[in-house]
Design an enzyme around this catalytic site. Sequence first.
Site, mmCIF file in Angstrom:
data_model
loop_
_atom_site.group_PDB
_atom_site.id
_atom_site.type_symbol
_atom_site.label_atom_id
_atom_site.label_comp_id
_atom_site.label_asym_id
_atom_site.label_seq_id
_atom_site.Cartn_x
_atom_site.Cartn_y
_atom_site.Cartn_z
ATOM 1 N N GLU A 91 0.814 -1.207 0.000
ATOM 2 C CA GLU A 91 0.000 0.000 0.000
ATOM 3 C C GLU A 91 0.850 1.260 0.000
ATOM 4 O OE1 GLU A 91 -4.142 -1.515 1.813
ATOM 5 O OE2 GLU A 91 -2.881 -0.383 3.159
ATOM 6 N N CYS A 104 3.525 8.518 0.767
ATOM 7 C CA CYS A 104 4.094 7.546 1.705
ATOM 8 C C CYS A 104 4.253 6.211 0.967
ATOM 9 C CB CYS A 104 3.140 7.426 2.889
ATOM 10 S SG CYS A 104 3.608 6.174 4.083
ATOM 11 N N CYS A 111 6.705 -7.068 7.144
ATOM 12 C CA CYS A 111 7.880 -6.667 7.926
ATOM 13 C C CYS A 111 8.186 -7.723 8.965
ATOM 14 C CB CYS A 111 7.682 -5.311 8.588
ATOM 15 S SG CYS A 111 9.202 -4.707 9.359
ATOM 16 N N CYS A 115 7.273 -5.242 15.357
ATOM 17 C CA CYS A 115 6.959 -4.291 16.432
ATOM 18 C C CYS A 115 5.529 -4.550 16.907
ATOM 19 C CB CYS A 115 7.103 -2.855 15.943
ATOM 20 S SG CYS A 115 8.762 -2.489 15.360
ATOM 21 N N CYS A 118 2.373 -2.536 15.502
ATOM 22 C CA CYS A 118 2.310 -2.284 14.059
ATOM 23 C C CYS A 118 1.587 -3.410 13.328
ATOM 24 C CB CYS A 118 3.738 -2.141 13.527
ATOM 25 S SG CYS A 118 3.812 -1.978 11.742
ATOM 26 N N CYS A 332 -0.018 5.651 7.956
ATOM 27 C CA CYS A 332 1.222 4.920 7.748
ATOM 28 C C CYS A 332 1.414 3.946 8.903
ATOM 29 C CB CYS A 332 2.411 5.879 7.710
ATOM 30 S SG CYS A 332 2.558 6.738 6.157
HETATM 31 N N1 SAH Z 1 9.842 0.372 9.435
HETATM 32 C C1 SAH Z 1 10.009 1.772 9.474
HETATM 33 C C2 SAH Z 1 9.073 2.530 8.561
HETATM 34 C C3 SAH Z 1 7.653 2.048 8.499
HETATM 35 S S1 SAH Z 1 6.700 2.284 9.966
HETATM 36 C C4 SAH Z 1 9.907 2.272 10.914
HETATM 37 O O1 SAH Z 1 9.519 1.502 11.780
HETATM 38 O O2 SAH Z 1 10.250 3.432 11.133
HETATM 39 C C5 SAH Z 1 6.452 4.044 9.936
HETATM 40 C C6 SAH Z 1 6.074 4.643 11.252
HETATM 41 O O3 SAH Z 1 4.781 4.202 11.656
HETATM 42 C C7 SAH Z 1 7.028 4.292 12.390
HETATM 43 O O4 SAH Z 1 7.415 5.448 13.088
HETATM 44 C C8 SAH Z 1 6.181 3.409 13.284
HETATM 45 O O5 SAH Z 1 6.605 3.522 14.619
HETATM 46 C C9 SAH Z 1 4.801 3.963 13.029
HETATM 47 N N2 SAH Z 1 3.700 3.058 13.353
HETATM 48 C C10 SAH Z 1 3.629 1.739 13.139
HETATM 49 N N3 SAH Z 1 2.448 1.250 13.560
HETATM 50 C C11 SAH Z 1 1.749 2.285 14.065
HETATM 51 C C12 SAH Z 1 0.465 2.426 14.653
HETATM 52 N N4 SAH Z 1 -0.355 1.387 14.798
HETATM 53 N N5 SAH Z 1 0.080 3.651 15.074
HETATM 54 C C13 SAH Z 1 0.895 4.710 14.897
HETATM 55 N N6 SAH Z 1 2.105 4.641 14.325
HETATM 56 C C14 SAH Z 1 2.533 3.448 13.923
HETATM 57 FE FE1 SF4 Z 2 8.351 -3.043 10.655
HETATM 58 FE FE2 SF4 Z 2 6.151 -1.887 11.532
HETATM 59 FE FE3 SF4 Z 2 8.253 -2.094 13.124
HETATM 60 FE FE4 SF4 Z 2 8.331 -0.372 11.039
HETATM 61 S S1 SF4 Z 2 6.984 -0.265 12.809
HETATM 62 S S2 SF4 Z 2 9.918 -1.841 11.684
HETATM 63 S S3 SF4 Z 2 7.097 -1.541 9.553
HETATM 64 S S4 SF4 Z 2 7.077 -3.814 12.300
#
Ligand code: SAH
Ligand code: SF4
Length: 348
Positions: A91, A104, A111, A115, A118, A332
């Site tokens: 996406e 974006c 991934c 995390c 996420c 995002c």
């Molecule tokens: N993997 C990279 C880029 C993709 S995630 C990273 O982790 O930075 C992009 C951003 O979205 C990151 O700052 C992450 O912490 C945030 N993010 C992920 N899941 C989220 C959620 N459910 N609510 C708010 N921000 C989120």
């Molecule tokens: Fe991967 Fe989501 Fe963690 Fe970014 S925030 S590193 S996309 S698992």
Amino acid sequence: MKTNLLGRSRQEIGELIRPLVDRRFRSDQIANWILQRHATSFDEMSNLPLSLRTDLANSFCLLDPCVVEQRSSEDGATKYLFELEDGAKVEGVSIPEDRKLTLCLSSQTGCALGCKFCVTGALGGGRNLKSSELVGQYRSMLRSSANDVERVNIVFMGMGEPLLNTTQLLSALEALYERVSPRRITVSTAGVIPGIESLAKMERRPKLAVSLNAPDQARRERIMPIAKTYSLSDLFAALRGFPLERGRRLTFEYVLLAGFNDSPEDASALGKLVQDFPSKINVIPFNEDRHHIPELRQPPKERILAFTERLRSKGLTATVRWSRGEDVSAACGQLKGRETHSRTTIDS
Ligand code: SAH
Ligand code: SF4
């Protein structure tokens, strides 16, 4: 199989087409059509002889990922679902603001870093996107945007970890720089140190955003397993080695999770961590997803504002990134999830 010329630098395009194009000015014309005018076919290249256009089309293609779904939110953000050559889906989100457009982009089809907050992480690992697929998301979203866009910003904050896909990312950046200044491109990382070091060595570097999400090592490890491999202290050592051009700052992202990392003391600890860097802090209220991440909540609005105020009171630059496109789950880091548990229909 025809060779896709997208996602390649001017020099690479020149080398690939050399058997057909021996004059430098012709090669430059073709690169201009691809990299600056975003041509989608060789037919468009009106300043080339017809025979050359035909020859090029016989050996090469300009293949963008296919947009299979496009949903616009009430606030103007649009979420795109792209289908790639092998059927994988990613996406992208386009966010207009006055005459500025922020795009974006996803860097991987999932991934593996997992995390806890996420949705992409909850879905598990995927493959790296090719440079043509990175650039193709930008081209496709730009094409379907309003014509009066004056400035485009690109953020690698969609699905995946861009710094686990550094080779393709660096190629894509070279191609993107033809139209978008490195100052307008941000790569967001969960803290993958070798990737940060690769960016640091680039002559023309994009901006760097680092997802901290917790004010100390113990808590960071609980929500970001990658923190066990790349500790906060090693991460900050790497950031100290990241050259910042005049006027540039690092961005620190911090997802606020109710009752976990949102107290005034946490704000103070975060402030301490980053105070030596020219930086801005993006406070991101957690985007809830009751299906994939039922146990986490967004803090109340007052708590989000108080956290941000505390950072500001320490002289730091902090902004709350309120989510855009929530009604189409376009935030995002919140991408793709919906598709996996309820098939959505294509809006007309
Ligand atoms: N993997 C990279 C880029 C993709 S995630 C990273 O982790 O930075 C992009 C951003 O979205 C990151 O700052 C992450 O912490 C945030 N993010 C992920 N899941 C989220 C959620 N459910 N609510 C708010 N921000 C989120
Ligand atoms: Fe991967 Fe989501 Fe963690 Fe970014 S925030 S590193 S996309 S698992």
